[in-house]
Design a protein around this motif. Structure first.
Motif, short mmCIF file in Angstrom:
data_model
loop_
_atom_site.label_atom_id
_atom_site.label_comp_id
_atom_site.label_asym_id
_atom_site.label_seq_id
_atom_site.Cartn_x
_atom_site.Cartn_y
_atom_site.Cartn_z
N GLY A 82 0.78 -1.23 0.00
CA GLY A 82 0.00 0.00 0.00
C GLY A 82 0.81 1.28 0.00
N THR A 83 2.15 1.18 -0.10
CA THR A 83 3.01 2.37 -0.13
C THR A 83 3.15 2.87 -1.56
N PRO A 84 2.65 4.07 -1.87
CA PRO A 84 2.80 4.59 -3.25
C PRO A 84 4.27 4.75 -3.62
N CYS A 85 4.65 4.23 -4.78
CA CYS A 85 6.03 4.29 -5.26
C CYS A 85 6.04 4.80 -6.70
N TRP A 86 7.23 5.20 -7.16
CA TRP A 86 7.36 5.54 -8.58
C TRP A 86 8.66 4.97 -9.12
N TRP A 87 8.66 4.80 -10.44
CA TRP A 87 9.78 4.17 -11.13
C TRP A 87 9.93 4.86 -12.48
N ARG A 88 11.15 5.33 -12.78
CA ARG A 88 11.37 6.05 -14.04
C ARG A 88 11.88 5.08 -15.11
N VAL A 89 11.25 5.15 -16.28
CA VAL A 89 11.68 4.42 -17.47
C VAL A 89 11.89 5.44 -18.58
N SER A 90 13.08 5.48 -19.16
CA SER A 90 13.28 6.35 -20.33
C SER A 90 13.47 5.50 -21.57
N LEU A 91 12.91 5.97 -22.68
CA LEU A 91 12.97 5.27 -23.96
C LEU A 91 13.62 6.20 -24.97
N LEU A 92 14.60 5.70 -25.71
CA LEU A 92 15.41 6.55 -26.56
C LEU A 92 15.05 6.51 -28.03
N ASP A 93 14.20 5.58 -28.45
CA ASP A 93 13.82 5.60 -29.86
C ASP A 93 12.33 5.34 -30.03
N ASP A 94 11.80 5.83 -31.16
CA ASP A 94 10.37 5.75 -31.41
C ASP A 94 9.90 4.31 -31.60
N THR A 95 10.77 3.46 -32.11
CA THR A 95 10.38 2.07 -32.33
C THR A 95 10.00 1.40 -31.03
N LEU A 96 10.85 1.56 -30.02
CA LEU A 96 10.57 0.95 -28.72
C LEU A 96 9.34 1.56 -28.09
N PHE A 97 9.20 2.89 -28.19
CA PHE A 97 8.02 3.54 -27.62
C PHE A 97 6.74 3.05 -28.29
N SER A 98 6.76 2.98 -29.62
CA SER A 98 5.55 2.55 -30.35
C SER A 98 5.20 1.10 -30.03
N LYS A 99 6.22 0.25 -29.84
CA LYS A 99 5.96 -1.14 -29.47
C LYS A 99 5.24 -1.23 -28.13
N LEU A 100 5.56 -0.28 -27.24
CA LEU A 100 4.97 -0.31 -25.90
C LEU A 100 3.69 0.50 -25.78
N THR A 101 3.30 1.19 -26.86
CA THR A 101 2.09 2.00 -26.81
C THR A 101 0.85 1.22 -26.36
N PRO A 102 0.64 -0.03 -26.84
CA PRO A 102 -0.53 -0.78 -26.35
C PRO A 102 -0.53 -0.96 -24.83
N LEU A 103 0.65 -1.07 -24.23
CA LEU A 103 0.72 -1.21 -22.78
C LEU A 103 0.25 0.06 -22.10
N TRP A 104 0.73 1.23 -22.61
CA TRP A 104 0.33 2.49 -21.97
C TRP A 104 -1.15 2.77 -22.20
N LEU A 105 -1.66 2.50 -23.41
CA LEU A 105 -3.05 2.83 -23.74
C LEU A 105 -4.06 1.91 -23.07
N ASN A 106 -3.67 0.67 -22.85
CA ASN A 106 -4.59 -0.31 -22.27
C ASN A 106 -4.19 -0.69 -20.86
N LEU A 107 -3.66 0.29 -20.14
CA LEU A 107 -3.19 0.03 -18.79
C LEU A 107 -4.34 -0.42 -17.89
N ASN A 108 -4.17 -1.56 -17.25
CA ASN A 108 -5.18 -2.09 -16.33
C ASN A 108 -4.66 -1.93 -14.91
N PRO A 109 -5.21 -0.98 -14.15
CA PRO A 109 -4.70 -0.74 -12.79
C PRO A 109 -4.95 -1.90 -11.83
N GLU A 110 -5.68 -2.93 -12.30
CA GLU A 110 -5.93 -4.08 -11.44
C GLU A 110 -5.16 -5.32 -11.91
N HIS A 111 -4.28 -5.12 -12.90
CA HIS A 111 -3.44 -6.24 -13.36
C HIS A 111 -2.14 -6.23 -12.58
#
Length: 272
Positions: A82-111
């Protein structure tokens, strides 16, 4: 286009210190990638080349403005459920970001995701800077270059997690101008698509520093790095275009990190 993303996390069970290491953060990121692209996750796992992402250590969320001088590198006690935390992820190219777009867009806060034996929920993702979260941002390479100053000669860096450099078969922890700017230039040339030609770092000289060495432990191994603040100045009669190129690299540090083990929480740097 580089992105510096903040993943806000909520553990559903205690996170024990032995799982709060660079290797576990690396494994969690590859799990996220594999959830949307198993082949890419396998490729990143097996690749020995410089990788187009960086990670931070897990941080406990603060309700007030954080101490900008350093981040928590290790935890001696479990992080309670129950302790709120944060984690930084940086992405350096558009290919990697676009591959992960479905993860960001369909984020399930209960998964639930797993960090060692702990279950984590990703509650939200930040991609723009806020007053209490200076590590989130996004900017195209063209914007980074165009916005870089042609006159600013002060180059001040915060090393928030330990920075180390490989020289031959050994590591060095002293942040010389060559180590810092060659590290940034290498990643800029690889991912930006914008050639910085005939750039020289001979005009860069240290102006101030407040640095220490710090040990980072991973399983039975350990790494040593430099942490703190260091400043440089550009001296002499220097062409404005050269100053602009150097400033672009300094601004790029937020996304690229500097030096070794940036995919395991080291080398997290930003310009002050």
């Amino acid at each position: 286009m580089p992105h510096s993303l903040i993943l806000n996390l909520l553990p559903q069970s205690p996170i024990y210190p032995q799982f709060l290491t660079g290797r576990h953060y690396h494994a969690l990121f590859l799990t996220l990638v594999s959830s949307v692209d198993p082949a890419l996750g396998e490729y990143l796992h097996n690749s020995k080349a410089d990788k187009a992402f960086t990670l931070s250590p897990l941080q406990i969320q603060q309700r007030t403005k954080p101490d900008h001088y350093s981040l928590q590198l290790s935890h001696q006690k479990p992080i309670p459920a129950g302790t709120p935390c944060w984690w930084r992820v940086s992405l350096l190219d558009d290919t990697l970001f676009s591959k992960l777009t479905p993860l960001w867009l369909n984020l399930n806060p209960e998964h639930p995701w797993h960090l060692g034996s702990a279950n984590l929920y990703i509650t939200s993702i930040q991609g723009t800077p806020q007053s209490i979260q200076p590590w989130a941002n996004a900017c195209s390479y063209a914007q980074l270059y165009e916005q870089a100053s042609e006159s600013d000669r002060a180059l001040n860096f915060l090393f928030a997690t330990p920075v180390a450099f490989r020289q031959g078969t050994y590591d060095t922890f002293l942040p010389t101008r060559e180590c810092i700017f060659n590290s940034l230039l290498s990643r800029w040339q690889k991912y930006s698509g914008i050639e910085l030609s005939n750039i020289s770092f001979d005009s860069i000289y240290p102006s101030c520093f407040n640095i220490n060495t710090e040990i980072v432990r991973n399983y039975d191994s350990k790494f040593i790095g430099c942490i703190g603040e260091i400043g440089y100045r550009i001296l002499g009669e220097i062409e404005p275009n050269t100053i602009k190129q150097i400033n672009a690299l300094a601004d790029f540090a937020l996304y690229a990190g500097i030096g070794r083990k940036t995919t395991m929480g080291m080398g997290m740097v930003r310009r002050r």
